[in-house]
Design an enzyme around this catalytic site. Structure first.
Site, mmCIF file in Angstrom:
data_model
loop_
_atom_site.group_PDB
_atom_site.id
_atom_site.type_symbol
_atom_site.label_atom_id
_atom_site.label_comp_id
_atom_site.label_asym_id
_atom_site.label_seq_id
_atom_site.Cartn_x
_atom_site.Cartn_y
_atom_site.Cartn_z
ATOM 1 N N TYR A 126 15.912 -89.157 22.279
ATOM 2 C CA TYR A 126 15.723 -87.873 22.952
ATOM 3 C C TYR A 126 15.406 -86.778 21.943
ATOM 4 O O TYR A 126 14.434 -86.026 22.093
ATOM 5 C CB TYR A 126 16.977 -87.500 23.747
ATOM 6 N N ARG A 127 16.214 -86.694 20.889
ATOM 7 C CA ARG A 127 16.014 -85.655 19.879
ATOM 8 C C ARG A 127 14.650 -85.806 19.208
ATOM 9 O O ARG A 127 13.933 -84.826 18.987
ATOM 10 C CB ARG A 127 17.132 -85.712 18.837
#
Length: 234
Positions: free
Chosen positions: A153-154
């Site tokens: 996600y990051r």
């Protein structure tokens, strides 16, 4: 001071329109007088945050090249052009360290968060170049550093920031491209996921939507290639 925006005559395409933030962005542009077109893989209805009939809707899976091209061309054909693209489609998925993360999960997160932004921008840019338009995409505060359990996600949201900077550089003087970086957004899904959190510190989707509108407006003409914090108190 209360800012008012006038997007009368402008055509705006919002991806992820059926979600909480996407629907808030649709409403903010609608209130400003724009012709707002929404797209999502999920039809608006009872299970979504966008009511059926609220905006012209173009269903499409923007992780697919052909579908993304068809959505953008459908909007342009129906409304005569495109002035703003808001890349809101996205997802969060995490909980596992990298060595326990399935490749399919990695692909899914990158497809939804980054590939949709890439494909929508790719097909919107020729039209935005004609209209001297703007793109605003949703990155995340979490993209600024590593963390435990949600590496894909990051990384995908960091990709949104970097692709935004690239689009801004490649289209300097023609199309402005910026990103917003929320922290935790106050959505029904997040409240269900984190019932014991301090919800008062979370960011209202409507407030983020107003920042998106501002970045697309003539109130921010020199701003391009920026990643704007919309953290609230979270």
């Amino acid at each position: 001071m209360h800012a008012e925006f006038d997007f009368d005559g402008d055509v705006v395409l919002v991806t992820g329109a059926s979600g909480t933030l996407g629907s808030a962005v649709c409403r903010a542009f609608d209130e400003a007088g724009a012709t707002v077109c929404g797209t999502d893989v999920v039809e608006p209805g009872e299970e979504t945050q966008l009511d059926r009939g609220e905006v012209p809707f173009y269903r499409g899976d923007l992780t697919d090249d052909t579908a993304a091209e068809q959505v953008v061309s459908g909007v342009v054909d129906a409304h005569g052009g495109l002035d703003c693209l808001c890349n809101v489609a996205g997802m969060w998925k995490g909980g596992s360290p990298i060595e326990e993360t399935d490749a399919d999960e990695f692909d899914q997160v990158f497809d939804v968060n980054l590939k949709t932004m890439f494909l929508a921008s790719k097909y919107a840019l020729p039209h935005l170049q004609e209209s001297s338009g703007a793109i605003v995409s949703v990155s995340a505060r979490a993209s600024l550093e590593g963390g435990e359990g949600d590496g894909p996600y990051r990384a995908s949201k960091a990709g949104v920031r970097l692709l935004t900077e690239t689009i801004a550089e490649e289209n300097a003087g023609e199309v402005r491209a910026n990103a917003v970086m929320p922290s935790v957004i106050d959505t029904p899904a997040n409240r269900e996921m984190m019932p014991d959190a301090d919800h008062d510190s979370w960011v209202d989707p409507a407030d983020i939507a107003r920042v998106v509108v501002t970045l697309c407006s003539d109130a921010a003409p020199p701003t391009s290639g920026a990643a704007v914090p919309v953290y609230g108190e979270a």
